[in-house]
Write a protein that holds these residues in place. Structure first.
Motif, short mmCIF file in Angstrom:
data_model
loop_
_atom_site.label_atom_id
_atom_site.label_comp_id
_atom_site.label_asym_id
_atom_site.label_seq_id
_atom_site.Cartn_x
_atom_site.Cartn_y
_atom_site.Cartn_z
N PRO A 182 -3.51 10.94 6.55
CA PRO A 182 -4.70 10.10 6.79
C PRO A 182 -6.00 10.89 6.82
O PRO A 182 -7.03 10.41 6.34
CB PRO A 182 -4.40 9.47 8.15
N ILE A 183 -5.96 12.11 7.38
CA ILE A 183 -7.17 12.95 7.40
C ILE A 183 -7.60 13.29 5.98
O ILE A 183 -8.78 13.22 5.62
CB ILE A 183 -6.92 14.24 8.22
N ILE A 184 -6.62 13.65 5.13
CA ILE A 184 -6.92 13.98 3.73
C ILE A 184 -7.51 12.77 3.01
O ILE A 184 -8.53 12.87 2.31
CB ILE A 184 -5.65 14.47 3.01
N VAL A 185 -6.89 11.61 3.17
CA VAL A 185 -7.35 10.40 2.50
C VAL A 185 -8.74 9.99 3.00
O VAL A 185 -9.61 9.61 2.22
CB VAL A 185 -6.34 9.24 2.70
N SER A 186 -8.95 10.09 4.31
CA SER A 186 -10.25 9.75 4.88
C SER A 186 -11.35 10.66 4.35
O SER A 186 -12.48 10.21 4.08
CB SER A 186 -10.18 9.83 6.40
N ALA A 187 -11.04 11.96 4.20
CA ALA A 187 -12.03 12.90 3.68
C ALA A 187 -12.43 12.57 2.24
O ALA A 187 -13.57 12.82 1.84
CB ALA A 187 -11.47 14.32 3.76
N ILE A 188 -11.50 11.98 1.49
CA ILE A 188 -11.79 11.66 0.08
C ILE A 188 -12.49 10.31 -0.06
O ILE A 188 -13.48 10.18 -0.77
CB ILE A 188 -10.48 11.66 -0.74
N THR A 189 -11.97 9.30 0.63
CA THR A 189 -12.48 7.94 0.44
C THR A 189 -13.62 7.58 1.38
O THR A 189 -14.34 6.61 1.14
CB THR A 189 -11.35 6.91 0.64
N ARG A 190 -13.78 8.32 2.49
CA ARG A 190 -14.79 8.02 3.51
C ARG A 190 -14.55 6.64 4.12
O ARG A 190 -15.49 5.96 4.53
CB ARG A 190 -16.20 8.09 2.92
N PRO A 194 -8.28 5.25 6.64
CA PRO A 194 -7.15 5.46 5.74
C PRO A 194 -5.90 4.68 6.13
O PRO A 194 -4.98 4.53 5.31
CB PRO A 194 -6.89 6.97 5.88
N TYR A 195 -5.83 4.18 7.36
CA TYR A 195 -4.55 3.66 7.86
C TYR A 195 -4.05 2.38 7.18
O TYR A 195 -2.84 2.21 7.03
CB TYR A 195 -4.59 3.52 9.38
N PRO A 196 -4.92 1.46 6.76
CA PRO A 196 -4.38 0.32 6.01
C PRO A 196 -3.62 0.75 4.76
O PRO A 196 -2.53 0.23 4.47
CB PRO A 196 -5.64 -0.48 5.65
N LEU A 197 -4.16 1.73 4.03
CA LEU A 197 -3.48 2.24 2.84
C LEU A 197 -2.23 3.02 3.22
O LEU A 197 -1.17 2.88 2.59
CB LEU A 197 -4.43 3.13 2.03
N LEU A 230 -1.98 -2.68 -5.87
CA LEU A 230 -3.20 -2.13 -5.29
C LEU A 230 -4.37 -2.16 -6.26
O LEU A 230 -5.51 -1.83 -5.89
CB LEU A 230 -2.96 -0.69 -4.82
N GLY A 231 -4.10 -2.52 -7.52
CA GLY A 231 -5.15 -2.61 -8.53
C GLY A 231 -5.59 -1.26 -9.07
O GLY A 231 -6.74 -1.10 -9.51
N LEU A 232 -4.70 -0.28 -9.05
CA LEU A 232 -5.05 1.06 -9.52
C LEU A 232 -5.06 1.12 -11.05
O LEU A 232 -4.50 0.25 -11.72
CB LEU A 232 -4.07 2.09 -8.96
N ASN A 233 -5.68 2.15 -11.56
CA ASN A 233 -5.78 2.36 -13.01
C ASN A 233 -4.42 2.76 -13.56
O ASN A 233 -3.88 3.81 -13.20
CB ASN A 233 -6.82 3.46 -13.29
N GLU A 234 -3.87 1.95 -14.46
CA GLU A 234 -2.53 2.22 -14.99
C GLU A 234 -2.48 3.53 -15.76
O GLU A 234 -1.46 4.22 -15.76
CB GLU A 234 -2.07 1.07 -15.89
#
Length: 404
Positions: free
Chosen positions: A232-240, A243-246, A278-282
């Motif tokens: 979660p720390i890594i994801v939060s640093a990237i997405t701002r 992170p926990y829902p993801l 999640l609607g990510l780029n295929e």
């Protein structure tokens, strides 16, 4: 029958998986013979996932490369690879720290040796990886060699970029057809997990694991720390963003299935489906998710390092800071070479043990312990590995970050 199928689909995958978990545990505990019998449902489910995964990866990657025209800069492959490697190294460091905080000793003399070959040196692991890249494409598909599958899919996709529009459309239609087949297989996940849980509880129970409770505490505790704190720390640093829902979505929809299939490779179709939801780029996830099943091995790094240091503590070997740091590096690289199937990381323990001059016969006894506790260790390891594939792919995807 049609009404039954519609009701099944309307119920939702996650509630049905939870129901399968509960029913499987009850039947496995109260009616062991029935639990073992319905285990065939789990075997069929895992077999279907393993069968469809190689062709899914091959076709999706080939289609993504064929259709990609380089406009818009949508591909985000490199950041995901960096996240995979960084996450694996962070897991290795966590395992080393946990092993020093909670030193564990093993009853090595009472363990029966395991008759399986394991890589004896780091160059051997790297050589195997490189040889997998150039393996025969048909053999790669048959043996689920994902490094080889990715290599040939990318090369053929690049060649088809100059093909006629009709040919490219055929590849696109084939990709859509395979995706539909995957959705059908995933729809059977609750039934498959019901069979897997029932058979596991009926055959093993929990009595065998009690003698290794401390070791499991260090292993699973380290994996939970990575899943719920470090990632979660890594994801939060990237997405701002929070992170926990993801994180919880990935653990719930990918981690639960991976926990019972115990195979990152078999969980690829599940992750592909989650990435689509999640609607990510295929173009991104069709490459990063199968690649993650090969090199994103945080759980494997934890397993390799914790069991190696447990062997060192048992033998009274003093481990210096420098040796521990080197073990984290070697453990990370070795984990990236771990197979995407159940128990793949255990066979790399002798390689890590060689850093401390631990004899190979002792190291293989440690591997045997790994197989004994594998019903929990390997399940938790795979759940962490596989759920993180989607987590990091989503974190690096602008589409997901935009949706927030």
């Amino acid at each position: 029958m049609q009404a039954l199928i519609h009701a099944y689909l309307r119920a939702g995958l996650v509630p049905l998986i939870i129901l399968g978990l509960v029913l499987g545990a009850i039947i496995g505990a109260l009616l062991p013979s029935v639990g073992i019998a319905v285990g065939i449902l789990g075997s069929i489910f895992v077999g279907a996932l393993k069968a469809v995964a190689p062709i899914l990866v091959f076709v999706l990657v080939m289609a993504a490369v064929t259709s990609y025209r380089g406009s818009g800069g949508n591909l985000r492959i490199k950041p995901v690879i960096v996240l995979y490697l960084f996450g694996t190294f962070a897991a290795a460091l966590t395992a080393v720290a946990a092993s020093f905080l909670f030193p564990t000793e093993l009853a090595l003399s009472a363990v029966e040796s395991v008759e399986q070959s394991a890589p004896q040196s780091l160059p051997e692991v790297l050589t195997n990886l490189l040889m997998n890249l150039v393996a025969n494409p048909v053999k790669s598909l048959a043996e689920a060699n994902y490094m080889g599958i990715l290599t040939w899919a990318i090369l053929i996709g690049l060649a088809l970029r100059h093909a006629s529009d009709t040919t490219r459309q055929v590849v696109s239609d084939l990709s859509a057809a395979i995706t539909s087949v995957v959705k059908w297989v995933i729809a059977l996940a609750p039934i498959g997990i019901f069979g897997l849980v029932a058979a596991t509880v009926a055959e093993t129970g929990l009595s065998t694991l009690l003698s290794y409770a401390r070791l499991l505490f260090v292993l699973v505790g380290s994996m939970l720390f990575i899943a719920l704190v470090v990632n979660p720390i890594i994801v939060s640093a990237i997405t701002r963003k929070n992170p926990y829902p993801l994180v919880f979505a990935c653990l719930r929809e990918s981690g639960v299935t991976a926990f019972f299939t115990r195979s990152s490779a078999a969980n690829i179709p599940v992750n592909m489906n989650l990435a689509r939801k999640l609607g990510l780029n295929e173009e991104n996830y069709s490459v990063t998710i199968p690649l993650g099943a090969t090199i994103n091995m945080a759980g494997a790094a934890i397993t390799i390092n914790v069991l190696t240091l447990a062997a060192a503590h048992t033998l009274g070997i003093e481990v210096s800071f420098g040796s521990a740091l080197l073990l984290a590096v070697v453990g990370s690289l070795s984990a990236c070479g771990a197979s995407g199937v159940a128990g793949g990381s255990l066979l790399l323990i002798p390689l890590a043990c060689s850093l401390f001059n631990i004899p190979n016969d002792i190291a293989m006894q440690v591997v045997a312990i790994g197989f004994i506790i594998g019903v929990i260790q390997d399940s938790a390891e795979t759940a962490l590995n596989s759920s993180t594939d989607v987590l990091f792919t989503a974190a690096a995807d602008p589409k997901y970050a935009y949706q927030g």
